[in-house]
Design an enzyme around this catalytic site. Sequence first.
Site, short mmCIF file in Angstrom:
data_model
loop_
_atom_site.label_atom_id
_atom_site.label_comp_id
_atom_site.label_asym_id
_atom_site.label_seq_id
_atom_site.Cartn_x
_atom_site.Cartn_y
_atom_site.Cartn_z
CB VAL A 58 -0.93 0.03 1.23
CG1 VAL A 58 -1.85 1.25 1.16
CG2 VAL A 58 -1.74 -1.25 1.34
CE1 TYR B 276 -5.47 14.54 -6.21
CE2 TYR B 276 -7.75 15.16 -6.57
CZ TYR B 276 -6.81 14.38 -5.94
OH TYR B 276 -7.23 13.43 -5.03
CG PHE C 239 -36.49 25.74 -8.92
CD1 PHE C 239 -36.25 27.03 -9.35
CD2 PHE C 239 -37.52 25.53 -8.02
CE1 PHE C 239 -37.00 28.10 -8.89
CE2 PHE C 239 -38.28 26.57 -7.54
CZ PHE C 239 -38.03 27.87 -7.97
CE1 TYR D 296 -1.49 8.56 -28.23
CE2 TYR D 296 -3.20 6.88 -28.25
CZ TYR D 296 -2.67 8.05 -28.74
OH TYR D 296 -3.32 8.73 -29.75
CE LYS E 61 -40.85 9.75 -8.78
NZ LYS E 61 -41.80 9.52 -9.90
CE LYS F 115 -5.79 11.04 -7.24
NZ LYS F 115 -5.14 9.81 -6.77
#
Length: 894
Positions: A14, A164, A851, A458, A723, A168
């Site tokens: 790790v 970053y 909205f 690549y 729902k 990532k």
Amino acid sequence: MAEQLRFDGQVVVVTGAGGGLGKAYCLFFGSRGASVVVNDLGASFKGEGNSTKAADVVVNEIKAAGGKAVANYDSVENGDKIIETAIKEFGRIDILINNAGILRDISFKNMKDEDWDLIFKVHVKGSYKTARAAWPYFRKQKFGRVINTASAAGLFGNFGQANYSAAKLGMVGFTETLAKEGLKYNIISNVIAPIAASRMTETVMPPDLLALMKPEWVVPLVAVLVHKNNTSETGSIFEVGGGHVAKLRWERSSGLLLKADESYTPGAIIKKWDQVTDFSNPQYPTGPNDFLALLEESLKLGPNDPGEKVDFKGRVALVTGGGAGIGRAYCLAFARAGASVVVNDLVNPDDVVNEIKKMGGKAVGAKFSAEDGDAVVKAAIDAFGRVDIVVNNAGILRDKAFHNMDDSLWDPVMNVHARGTYKVTKAAWPYFLKQKYGRVLNTTSTSGIYGNFGQANYSAAKCAILGFSRAIALEGAKYNIYVNTIAPNAGTAMTKTILPEELVQAFKPDYVAPLVLALCSDKVPKKPTGGLYEVGSGWCGQTRWQRSGGHGFPVDVPLTPEEVVKHWNDIVTFDSRADHPEKASDSIEKIMANMENRVGEGKSGAAENEHLAAIKKFTGVEGKGTEYTFTERDVCLYNLGIGAKRTDIKYIFEGNEDFEVVPTFGVIPPFNTEMPFSFDDIVPNFSPMMLLHGEQYLEVRKYPIPTSGRLVSKGKLLEVVDKGSAAIVKQGITTFNAETGEELFYNEMTVFLRGCGGFGGQKKPADRGASTAANKPPARSPDAVVEVQTTEEQAAIYRLSGDYNPLHVDPAFAKVGGFKVPILHGLCSFGIAGKAVYEKYGKFKNIKVRFAGTVNPGQTLVTEMWKEGNKVVFQTKVKETGKLAISGAAAELA
């Protein structure tokens, strides 16, 4: 009881294991029988300094519990030494968890090369070096497990994290390639985007949210993925944290196919843009589209409608790698469309420059490496005095199976593709900011998106470019700087080395250039920035994330790998619960929605019946009145809060003979009305943080509206809809004149409560006429359009009319909600849109809105209106992003 997942006899490495998530991994694997190599340089979260103490503390803790562990203090860029520690100490390596990371957050305009290089050294090169060192052992023993670490910032991009985000998302392309190369050797590779507290995140997350983001929520998923029982889940992407686990995959639109001939123009694409982004019949690919079949179909089609001509006169376009192949095609296309062109090529820009001049165009060469971005952009400024468009196209190939990959193949690819793209864009950025205009087109590839054999370098670089693009698209939007990314399929100098010549000829670069010009124009009708598109052979389509509905585990019970296994199908199945996240806050939202998922507070069947009984009891029952007193000062303040200017005398000066309040003021008096029920009574797991304002309906029952007075509002519950994972609650409030008893306003407010469903309530909302009408805009241009630029103080002013929710003013609170800055009140946007309708068409008897998205103070609201008889259908967009803020809206005229 399920059999415990054990790791006896296995060795786990790790990285970045001195604290936070890395430490949690080590303690877990140590407790489950594994021998653990605890790697930690001991540096700060910015990558500064080093100390052996952090790793030693973790090792001692594992040993004290009866486990086996050894510390390693090397930087991950010396990954071979880390793996060497495992071999020397334990004789093997079975599982590699690349967890080490640093943050160097800074806005793109202020980013320095050091900020970029350090992030890539740790996150990208470090992961490559450790995996490469472990790979021969994995192959030899026909067993290996790799976990790489992405983040929400990588998947979606994030403000102030261009470096970053790039690194990532690079981990995704890298992992997908490792998965493909490793499968035959039982080497399983996956990538996770964790939301967990660490030394890095402690500086950017509020303390209360940090407390809920324990690394222990991430570890069980990783344990399942690296266990020997997992022999098939590889090359996958998982979002995890706070009890929430979901899988992500790529989704590709059916796209637009046009005839691949001279009628294939940017205008032809723009004219049918809706087809480019049509996901009604999507693909879920793991590689490129079938471009041969598409080309065959394309050639059967008739000529294209060329659409509106795209004109680049007065614009300066810079193309890297412009001396041949696809770059040359771009340069010629921009020149034909009127642009002045800077042809950047390390080998020979001159031939293309002369070709452009011969056809009457303007062009200069820039013979530099893309890594020398300052010199490349300086050539544009010296020749033409400006730069408007940057197309980052330069690239090289250094393909090799991963077990033969070395630094001489890895570094050049990373430098030319990822760093070169960063350097050229960074050099152009100050000019874009100054002129409040810029267009950037970056180049990924299907190898980056999906991974590809022999292209770990690549794939990582190309996926990193996509992460970079998404981050700077967010930063650039407010300055009219648009950034998009394409994965082209065309014959080039690079692809000549891997494709037969007849295919190279069929896949002409000419069939890519039209999309590039379209995206660099000002004509893209919807979401003009931040997109990912695949293109070639007359076809172009959009690619986006799809996320499974996943599973939410109770947050008051420790999560185990065995529990994750039990719910694995929920986690990885893409069913009707699946959605399409677009921003980092979409990850936070899922996790926050799970925060009230507690066994200790779970509802039994009897409790669910209590909710139904409460709904029955309170529906239609009117509460006692809540008083609201207002003066002309409050009227002025409300009008200013929804955009009235100093020249709008009738809205801001009580002495004006036409002094009035905008009718949308009708939502203010009932705002704090005491309701006869509580949300806890009618739904399970209620939390105010899970409440979203979904729709608002207002009736004005008496004109003229008074500009001062004493009013009383009485509210009642109208309905509650279940729902499944959420609930919808509709409330009705009538506002009276306290002196005369006359009704002035009637409001219906619909709120969406995340995590509050599943209690057995009604499944569909009732049809309530105007208050629930769909209000779909007609298929024609709007009859009227009104633009209003909000100020950065808009929310601070609007809140003084009564909505004091800190989400709209406190940056720390906004960040908890997943927003970079405090957002504008939905009812403020409602007021701005309603004011536009009122001023254009006069008094309305009712108005309803849905909205649809958030607005940042300072953004521009564009209200588009269609008059249909006595009804004005409208919608409101954020100009800077192209996204809807208000949809499904209409006003019936009085």
